[in-house]
Design a protein around this motif. Structure first.
Motif, PDB file in Angstrom:
ATOM      1  N   GLU A  10      87.096  59.572  44.167  1.00 57.39           N
ATOM      2  CA  GLU A  10      86.239  58.486  43.699  1.00 57.39           C
ATOM      3  C   GLU A  10      85.055  58.224  44.619  1.00 57.39           C
ATOM      4  O   GLU A  10      84.206  57.373  44.336  1.00 57.39           O
ATOM      5  N   PRO A  27      91.762  56.842  39.524  1.00 58.83           N
ATOM      6  CA  PRO A  27      91.324  58.074  40.185  1.00 58.83           C
ATOM      7  C   PRO A  27      92.507  58.942  40.582  1.00 58.83           C
ATOM      8  O   PRO A  27      93.495  58.462  41.141  1.00 58.83           O
ATOM      9  N   THR A  51      86.993  58.307  38.653  1.00 57.69           N
ATOM     10  CA  THR A  51      86.818  56.876  38.876  1.00 57.69           C
ATOM     11  C   THR A  51      87.530  56.105  37.780  1.00 57.69           C
ATOM     12  O   THR A  51      87.694  56.600  36.661  1.00 57.69           O
ATOM     13  N   ARG A  52      87.955  54.890  38.105  1.00 61.16           N
ATOM     14  CA  ARG A  52      88.761  54.096  37.185  1.00 61.16           C
ATOM     15  C   ARG A  52      88.065  53.951  35.834  1.00 61.16           C
ATOM     16  O   ARG A  52      86.871  53.657  35.752  1.00 61.16           O
ATOM     17  N   HIS A 105      83.525  59.434  34.491  1.00 58.21           N
ATOM     18  CA  HIS A 105      84.832  59.114  35.059  1.00 58.21           C
ATOM     19  C   HIS A 105      85.689  60.355  35.303  1.00 58.21           C
ATOM     20  O   HIS A 105      86.839  60.234  35.718  1.00 58.21           O
TER      21      HIS A 105
END
Length: 280
Positions: A38, A238, A135-136, A149
């Motif tokens: 991330e 992540p 990434t979330r 993401h």
């Protein structure tokens, strides 16, 4: 960029795999995990290489290749995502993505032996494109938002015990999906700047005989739709892994025998490499 992990199970070294060698990433991160992915992993590694802060991993070619991602918080799977596989399974193609879960401790290296589960009579293979979250992702507005993401892609073999999955499952599939080492991943995590998931050839072989041969262009729900759809129901963290489904050509079809001790399973996806497991 291609990230991986080398070394004994449970003590792998994080690496970046390049044409000029395998480089040790421990000056940057303890592992290839969500925290690393991330935080701009490609940019950080490029800077470290340019600054001479990384060294080649000694004897890299002799080391075991581990799964390219440390144990994720979730392994989320999409079922029946190729129309021909749905048909050979006796089902209609789904109108919405079918989701099930595998436990994170099923993840193993791409060349690790896989023990035949005790009492299993219907262990099956499934080559799949795996997506790793960078990434979330939660409540994405549209499939177009998914790309930002995604950390990258790798190969998965979604091994399955069909009796447990379908006959004594109580209507849920995960019982047949969670035996030890039932989710081999790797050999590497390939970042999106190097590969597109739109049209990748997937193949599997058992004892050298062809089984599956298809392309991700035949996915009912493509990668961006899968990530967007899942984000409406759960938060993708992540390092989480999504298995996107398998094409036709598995033992469940009735055309091939199920796996037995001593069988060798090989799966490959163009641009991502290949795996090989011996059923132990």
């Amino acid at each position: 960029m291609r990230f991986g992990r080398r070394g004994p199970e449970g003590a792998e070294t994080p690496v970046v795999v390049r044409e000029d060698g395998v480089w040790d990433l421990t000056p940057l991160t303890a592992d290839i995990d969500g925290s690393f992915l991330e935080a701009d992993p490609v940019g950080r590694v490029e800077d470290a290489l340019a600054g001479g802060r990384l060294t080649r991993l000694a004897d890299a070619e002799a080391l075991r290749i581990g799964a390219p991602i440390a144990r994720p918080s979730a392994v989320v799977c999409i079922g029946m995502n190729y129309a021909a596989h749905a048909a050979e399974s006796g089902a209609q193609p789904p109108r919405d993505p079918v989701m099930f879960l595998k436990t994170p401790n099923t993840v193993s290296g791409p060349y690790d032996d896989v023990p035949l589960p005790r009492g299993s009579e219907k262990t099956d293979w499934e080559v799949e494109l795996a997506v790793v979250i960078g990434t979330r992702a939660s409540y994405l507005d549209s499939p177009a938002d998914a790309a930002e993401h995604i950390a990258g892609y790798t190969i998965a073999n979604d091994l399955s015990e069909r009796t447990w999955q379908l006959e004594i499952s109580g209507g849920q599939w995960s019982k047949g999906k969670c035996a030890p080492r039932f989710s081999p991943l790797g050999p590497e995590l390939v970042t999106p700047d190097e590969i597109s998931p739109a049209d990748l050839r997937l193949r599997s072989f058992v004892n050298g005989e062809a089984r599956q041969d298809s392309t991700t262009a035949d996915l009912i729900f493509p990668v961006d739709v899968i990530v967007w759809h899942l984000s409406q129901y759960l938060t993708l963290e992540p390092g989480d892994v999504i298995l996107t489904g398998t094409p036709e050509g598995v033992a469940l079809s009735g055309r091939f025998p199920y796996l037995a001790q001593g069988d060798v399973v090989e799966v490959s996806i163009d641009g991502l490499g290949a795996q090989r497991q011996v059923i132990a």
